[in-house]
Write a protein that holds these residues in place. Sequence first.
Motif, PDB file in Angstrom:
ATOM      1  N   ILE A  94      -8.223   0.866   6.719  1.00  0.00           N
ATOM      2  CA  ILE A  94      -8.099   0.907   4.806  1.00  0.00           C
ATOM      3  C   ILE A  94      -6.624   1.058   3.943  1.00  0.00           C
ATOM      4  CG2 ILE A  94      -9.044   1.624   2.489  1.00  0.00           C
ATOM      5  CD1 ILE A  94     -11.611   2.975   4.708  1.00  0.00           C
ATOM      6  N   GLU A  95      -6.224  -0.194   3.031  1.00  0.00           N
ATOM      7  CA  GLU A  95      -5.040  -0.173   3.060  1.00  0.00           C
ATOM      8  C   GLU A  95      -5.503  -0.378   1.679  1.00  0.00           C
ATOM      9  OE1 GLU A  95      -0.762  -1.959   3.126  1.00  0.00           O
ATOM     10  OE2 GLU A  95      -1.713  -2.592   4.064  1.00  0.00           O
ATOM     11  N   ARG A  98      -3.729  -0.479  -4.922  1.00  0.00           N
ATOM     12  CA  ARG A  98      -3.127  -0.066  -5.687  1.00  0.00           C
ATOM     13  C   ARG A  98      -2.027  -0.086  -6.043  1.00  0.00           C
ATOM     14  NH1 ARG A  98      -7.941   4.208  -7.986  1.00  0.00           N
ATOM     15  NH2 ARG A  98      -9.617   1.609  -8.502  1.00  0.00           N
ATOM     16  N   MET A  99      -1.531   0.324  -7.174  1.00  0.00           N
ATOM     17  CA  MET A  99      -0.439   0.955  -7.454  1.00  0.00           C
ATOM     18  C   MET A  99       0.291   2.899  -6.480  1.00  0.00           C
ATOM     19  SD  MET A  99       1.486   0.527 -10.786  1.00  0.00           S
ATOM     20  CE  MET A  99       2.776   0.655 -10.596  1.00  0.00           C
ATOM     21  N   LEU A 100       1.321   2.503  -5.903  1.00  0.00           N
ATOM     22  CA  LEU A 100       1.500   3.867  -5.027  1.00  0.00           C
ATOM     23  C   LEU A 100       1.651   5.164  -5.955  1.00  0.00           C
ATOM     24  CD1 LEU A 100       2.844   5.238  -2.619  1.00  0.00           C
ATOM     25  CD2 LEU A 100       5.193   4.677  -3.701  1.00  0.00           C
ATOM     26  N   GLY A 101       1.226   6.370  -5.586  1.00  0.00           N
ATOM     27  CA  GLY A 101       0.685   7.041  -6.543  1.00  0.00           C
ATOM     28  C   GLY A 101       0.125   7.178  -7.510  1.00  0.00           C
ATOM     29  N   ASP A 121     -16.733   9.996  12.391  1.00  0.00           N
ATOM     30  CA  ASP A 121     -16.240  10.820  13.994  1.00  0.00           C
ATOM     31  C   ASP A 121     -14.059  10.570  13.495  1.00  0.00           C
ATOM     32  OD1 ASP A 121     -18.247   9.848  15.129  1.00  0.00           O
ATOM     33  OD2 ASP A 121     -17.998   8.774  16.348  1.00  0.00           O
ATOM     34  N   VAL A 122     -13.521  10.180  13.549  1.00  0.00           N
ATOM     35  CA  VAL A 122     -11.791  11.084  13.086  1.00  0.00           C
ATOM     36  C   VAL A 122     -11.345  10.252  12.069  1.00  0.00           C
ATOM     37  CG1 VAL A 122      -9.620  10.767  14.590  1.00  0.00           C
ATOM     38  CG2 VAL A 122     -11.834  11.120  15.910  1.00  0.00           C
ATOM     39  N   ILE A 123     -10.337  11.252  11.556  1.00  0.00           N
ATOM     40  CA  ILE A 123      -9.594   9.650   9.834  1.00  0.00           C
ATOM     41  C   ILE A 123      -8.212  10.907  10.049  1.00  0.00           C
ATOM     42  CG2 ILE A 123     -10.547  11.916   8.826  1.00  0.00           C
ATOM     43  CD1 ILE A 123     -10.302   9.854   6.218  1.00  0.00           C
ATOM     44  N   ALA A 124      -7.721   9.741   9.561  1.00  0.00           N
ATOM     45  CA  ALA A 124      -5.927   9.633   9.370  1.00  0.00           C
ATOM     46  C   ALA A 124      -5.386   9.010   8.180  1.00  0.00           C
ATOM     47  CB  ALA A 124      -4.742   9.842  10.625  1.00  0.00           C
ATOM     48  N   SER A 125      -5.050   9.546   7.129  1.00  0.00           N
ATOM     49  CA  SER A 125      -4.514   9.376   5.841  1.00  0.00           C
ATOM     50  C   SER A 125      -3.090   9.131   5.268  1.00  0.00           C
ATOM     51  CB  SER A 125      -5.614   9.522   5.442  1.00  0.00           C
ATOM     52  OG  SER A 125      -5.335  11.539   5.031  1.00  0.00           O
ATOM     53  N   SER A 126      -2.626   8.397   5.139  1.00  0.00           N
ATOM     54  CA  SER A 126      -1.393   8.615   3.754  1.00  0.00           C
ATOM     55  C   SER A 126      -2.031   8.759   2.474  1.00  0.00           C
ATOM     56  CB  SER A 126      -0.826   7.676   4.219  1.00  0.00           C
ATOM     57  OG  SER A 126      -0.996   6.408   3.639  1.00  0.00           O
ATOM     58  N   GLU A 127      -1.039   9.015   1.971  1.00  0.00           N
ATOM     59  CA  GLU A 127      -1.224   8.266  -0.093  1.00  0.00           C
ATOM     60  C   GLU A 127      -1.935   6.769  -0.198  1.00  0.00           C
ATOM     61  OE1 GLU A 127       0.830   8.506  -3.931  1.00  0.00           O
ATOM     62  OE2 GLU A 127       1.861   8.921  -2.166  1.00  0.00           O
TER      63      GLU A 127
END
Length: 252
Positions: A94-95, A98-101, A121-127
Amino acid sequence: VDGILTADPRICPAAAPVARVTFDEAAELAYFGAQVLHPLAMQPCRRAGVPFRVKNSYNPAAEGTLISADGSACSETRLVSAITSKNGVQLVDIESTRMLGAYGFLARVFAAFDRWRISIDVIASSEVSVSLTLNKNQLLERRSISALEQSPGVERSEALVGLMADLEQVANVRVSGGHSIVTLIANVGCSSAVVSAVCAAMDRLGIPVQMISQGASKVNISIVVPEERAVEAVQELHRHFFEQPPDCAGAS
């Protein structure tokens, strides 16, 4: 089997019993594929703080595995206490569009999963992006009767179609099937050494690591790999962490 083993003996013939694990470690093993214990079976003992032992009724002389609030088999020389795997996994990337921030992205993502009652089950995320896995079985149980166009390995239930429609309002979404989660119950105080060894092993075999995550319980490290390579991955990791001297178990 004589308690909880270091791996599934059908995959790793050299798998050996684990002397002791914590409640957290046993729960993670049960959830991510170890079949000797149901995830809910230990809850009464855990709530009461009562240790218990998993034994083999066909071999009562075997020591089995002690499960308690403390007493992990992991140590500075034995970084991993057990390895398990879970097949039939779907990967969702999932990307944000929206604008960064911009705030609220993760809130919208989790609200959509809650609305369609799909567990992760398992998740990894960034902003601005999230990768997560779904259990194929929960989607099979809720599959639509109507024929839906399917990608290889993807079970498109009504819930998944509705979830994607909600997520696509705020993100670009990709769903792919044919993955497995390989989970290591590990000494996360030495997580850098464990991750380094895991990545080196996968690199030697040419197995792509599609996602990596460390659980909030701080006792597991999970990677997502192609399902057709999962057995190979578990066997190589078991050889590395258990079938050589402990003082070499953390080396690449």
